[in-house]
Scaffold this motif. Structure first.
Motif, PDB file in Angstrom:
ATOM      1  N   ARG A   1      -7.916  31.038  10.440  1.00 14.71           N
ATOM      2  CA  ARG A   1      -7.734  31.374   9.019  1.00 14.71           C
ATOM      3  C   ARG A   1      -7.553  30.110   8.177  1.00 14.71           C
ATOM      4  O   ARG A   1      -8.057  30.026   7.058  1.00 14.71           O
ATOM      5  N   ARG A   2      -6.838  29.132   8.714  1.00 14.04           N
ATOM      6  CA  ARG A   2      -6.659  27.889   7.958  1.00 14.04           C
ATOM      7  C   ARG A   2      -7.975  27.126   7.818  1.00 14.04           C
ATOM      8  O   ARG A   2      -8.243  26.509   6.785  1.00 14.04           O
ATOM      9  N   LEU A   3      -8.783  27.153   8.867  1.00 15.80           N
ATOM     10  CA  LEU A   3     -10.083  26.498   8.802  1.00 15.80           C
ATOM     11  C   LEU A   3     -10.941  27.127   7.726  1.00 15.80           C
ATOM     12  O   LEU A   3     -11.576  26.418   6.918  1.00 15.80           O
ATOM     13  N   ALA A   4     -10.980  28.455   7.667  1.00 14.43           N
ATOM     14  CA  ALA A   4     -11.784  29.139   6.650  1.00 14.43           C
ATOM     15  C   ALA A   4     -11.246  28.868   5.251  1.00 14.43           C
ATOM     16  O   ALA A   4     -12.021  28.614   4.315  1.00 14.43           O
TER      17      ALA A   4
ATOM     18  N   VAL B   1      -3.811  22.440  18.185  1.00 15.41           N
ATOM     19  CA  VAL B   1      -4.031  21.488  17.094  1.00 15.41           C
ATOM     20  C   VAL B   1      -5.518  21.452  16.781  1.00 15.41           C
ATOM     21  O   VAL B   1      -6.354  21.378  17.683  1.00 15.41           O
ATOM     22  N   GLN B   2      -5.831  21.484  15.511  1.00 15.57           N
ATOM     23  CA  GLN B   2      -7.213  21.541  15.043  1.00 15.57           C
ATOM     24  C   GLN B   2      -7.495  20.381  14.096  1.00 15.57           C
ATOM     25  O   GLN B   2      -6.727  20.147  13.164  1.00 15.57           O
ATOM     26  N   GLY B   3      -8.541  19.647  14.375  1.00 11.61           N
ATOM     27  CA  GLY B   3      -8.961  18.561  13.492  1.00 11.61           C
ATOM     28  C   GLY B   3     -10.290  18.905  12.831  1.00 11.61           C
ATOM     29  O   GLY B   3     -11.180  19.481  13.468  1.00 11.61           O
ATOM     30  N   VAL B   4     -10.405  18.571  11.563  1.00  6.62           N
ATOM     31  CA  VAL B   4     -11.643  18.775  10.804  1.00  6.62           C
ATOM     32  C   VAL B   4     -11.947  17.476  10.065  1.00  6.62           C
ATOM     33  O   VAL B   4     -11.050  16.871   9.475  1.00  6.62           O
TER      34      VAL B   4
ATOM     35  N   TRP C   1     -10.304  14.181   5.948  1.00  2.47           N
ATOM     36  CA  TRP C   1      -9.661  14.645   7.176  1.00  2.47           C
ATOM     37  C   TRP C   1      -8.740  15.828   6.880  1.00  2.47           C
ATOM     38  O   TRP C   1      -8.164  15.940   5.802  1.00  2.47           O
ATOM     39  N   ARG C   2      -8.583  16.692   7.871  1.00  2.00           N
ATOM     40  CA  ARG C   2      -7.523  17.690   7.845  1.00  2.00           C
ATOM     41  C   ARG C   2      -7.079  17.932   9.280  1.00  2.00           C
ATOM     42  O   ARG C   2      -7.895  17.966  10.197  1.00  2.00           O
TER      43      ARG C   2
ATOM     44  N   PHE D   1      -8.643  11.086   1.957  1.00  2.00           N
ATOM     45  CA  PHE D   1      -7.960  11.669   3.091  1.00  2.00           C
ATOM     46  C   PHE D   1      -7.264  12.941   2.662  1.00  2.00           C
ATOM     47  O   PHE D   1      -6.473  12.935   1.720  1.00  2.00           O
ATOM     48  N   GLY D   2      -7.569  14.050   3.332  1.00  2.00           N
ATOM     49  CA  GLY D   2      -6.955  15.338   3.011  1.00  2.00           C
ATOM     50  C   GLY D   2      -5.448  15.283   3.227  1.00  2.00           C
ATOM     51  O   GLY D   2      -4.968  14.733   4.196  1.00  2.00           O
ATOM     52  N   ARG D   3      -4.725  15.852   2.312  1.00  2.00           N
ATOM     53  CA  ARG D   3      -3.265  15.934   2.434  1.00  2.00           C
ATOM     54  C   ARG D   3      -2.899  17.374   2.743  1.00  2.00           C
ATOM     55  O   ARG D   3      -2.169  18.020   2.018  1.00  2.00           O
TER      56      ARG D   3
END
Length: 478
Positions: A156-159, A187-190, A140-141, A7-9
């Motif tokens: 920018r955070r996604l890239a 809010v963005q989920g990846v 997850w992020r 799980f991404g932190r």
């Protein structure tokens, strides 16, 4: 548990909004929601907002659904282009946009934007099954931003996330990404699936006595695969499989006549470094999902996810409470209780302390075999499990739900157990490094020893007679 996925932190927490829709009382992190039944606590990160429920109701009744089955889920191609554009061109062929993962990313974002924190690990896993995701190797992020440039900041955070993750794990991955906007917030989920196992579309529901057919294609890095599958009455069976030259795996398994929910787990070693022998690596769940025999797929998460029992106030009593729960399940099958072993507990405690400091599942401990031998234990007959959860009731439920750990805990030959529990680190002041759910779980390391001779296969017992290869354990001594 950490074994259910990595799980991404890397979530960026939103400042807490005024909770005007609540009854106004906040005690020990529990929010009493107005309109709910009196005395029913709703814990942030353990709720299923109506928007997320609507999304899940439209999800197909299939695991790994085909694009045609996901027509109601139009992926955001622009977000996908940002993610793929951040990866070196040579890696584009190893990235695959998965609409079922888009569903999961969207549901995660809906929980976050409603509760000001993302779903806890056990809820994320449940959301994955609802969206038709069978992989147990998920990352997850969640990011949040507000203001007129919120979309640009999220881009920018996604890239940046894609570049960083690809630098660490340049392997084939499927991904899903979704963005939700509510007022001034975005809010963005990846979600990324790094398991590498291709699975043909598989129904979630079956009639009693049907045959479950799984058609898989595994990467060459998958070694020593075996299925752990729930059977009637709480039993678990283990079935080793051998991939073909092209990595193809086909499983045909007759499902029980008794209606209910039955879990299927593919457990294997994944070789990620050519300089490390497979027997020095960990066995982990690669696929994990329930099938529903003669019953409908539930519309709400399990009670242990939404409303776990409070932890005992004395942490020193947690290990005893966990063993008592395991032994209560063993009594159902007429099995002798597990004894809590102080020497094994000391080994497990040291390991849990190291794991909590790192706040992630660590590579195998090369000294574990020697430590076990010094305690009079044969390493080849020892299972080690590592996981994290906020509540011990949640931890126990996950351990008894997951087929491989249930198999070990209900083995007739299991006699002793050592448990180490260490609190995880508090959330970082920098919100960009916060766990997506905001939870501060404890890390659990459990060593289960199987030292009695296996029973004949014809005898009544909850698991197969032959003990499994150690699951998430260090290399057995030669």
């Amino acid at each position: 548990m950490k074994s259910l996925g990595i799980f991404g932190r890397a979530a960026r927490a939103m400042p807490r909004r005024s909770v005007q829709r609540t009854a106004g009382l906040v005690l020990f992190g529990l929010i009493w929601v107005a309109g709910c039944a009196a005395g029913v606590a709703v814990i942030p990160g353990r709720v299923l907002p109506e928007n997320a429920a609507d999304l899940l109701r439209a999800a197909p009744g299939t695991y790994q659904p085909s694009p045609a089955q996901m027509q109601g889920f139009s992926g955001d191609d622009e977000l996908g282009q940002i993610l793929e554009g951040a990866v070196p061109p040579a890696g584009h062929a190893r990235l695959r946009h998965d609409l079922a993962l888009d569903c999961l990313a969207g549901a995660t974002a809906e929980v976050y934007i409603e509760a000001n924190r993302g779903p806890v690990k056990s809820l994320r896993q449940w959301l994955a099954w609802k969206c038709g995701v069978a992989s147990a190797k998920l990352t997850w992020r969640v990011d949040a931003a507000r203001g007129h440039d919120k979309s640009g900041r999220l881009d920018r955070r996604l890239a940046a996330f894609a570049r960083r993750l690809w630098a660490l794990h340049p392997a084939a991955s499927a991904y899903g990404v979704a963005r939700r906007t509510r007022g001034q917030w975005g809010v963005q989920g990846v979600v990324l699936d790094r398991g590498g196992v291709a699975m043909a579309p598989t129904p979630k529901r079956f009639s009693p006595g049907d045959t479950l057919v799984l058609d898989l294609r595994a990467p060459p890095s998958l070694v020593d695969p075996a299925f752990y599958i729930d059977a009637e009455g709480g039993k678990v069976t283990r079935q080793s499989v051998q991939p073909g030259p092209d990595g193809k795996i086909t499983l045909r398994h007759k499902l029980p006549m008794e209606p209910g929910r039955y879990f299927v787990e593919l457990n294997a070693v994944q070789v990620t470094r050519p300089d490390v022998a497979p027997d020095e690596l960990w066995h982990r769940a690669v696929l994990l999902f329930p099938v529903h025999v003669g019953v409908a797929e539930p519309a709400a998460p399990d009670s242990f996810i939404l409303s776990p029992s409070p932890n005992p106030p004395d942490r020193a009593a947690w290990a005893d409470a966990i063993v008592a729960a395991y032994n209560a399940e063993r009594r159902r099958f007429g099995l002798a209780p597990l004894a809590l072993d102080p020497a094994l507990g000391a080994i497990a405690a040291r390991r849990s302390e190291s794991t909590a400091r790192a706040d992630e599942v660590l590579p195998p401990d090369d000294t574990l075999a020697a430590q076990l031998k010094a305690s009079g234990v044969l390493p080849g007959r020892t299972w080690q499990f590592t996981g994290s959860a906020e509540f011990i009731s949640e931890h126990v439920a996950v351990m008894l739900q997951k087929p491989s750990s249930r198999y070990a805990l209900l083995s007739p030959g299991a006699t002793r157990i050592g448990i180490g529990i260490t609190a995880g680190p508090p959330p970082a002041e920098d919100p960009s490094s916060e766990e997506p759910s905001g939870e501060v779980p404890s890390w659990y390391v459990e060593l289960v020893v199987n030292e009695r001779p296996a029973q004949p296969a014809a005898s009544a017992q909850p698991a197969e007679a032959q003990p499994a290869q150690p699951v998430e354990s260090a290399r057995p001594a030669r």
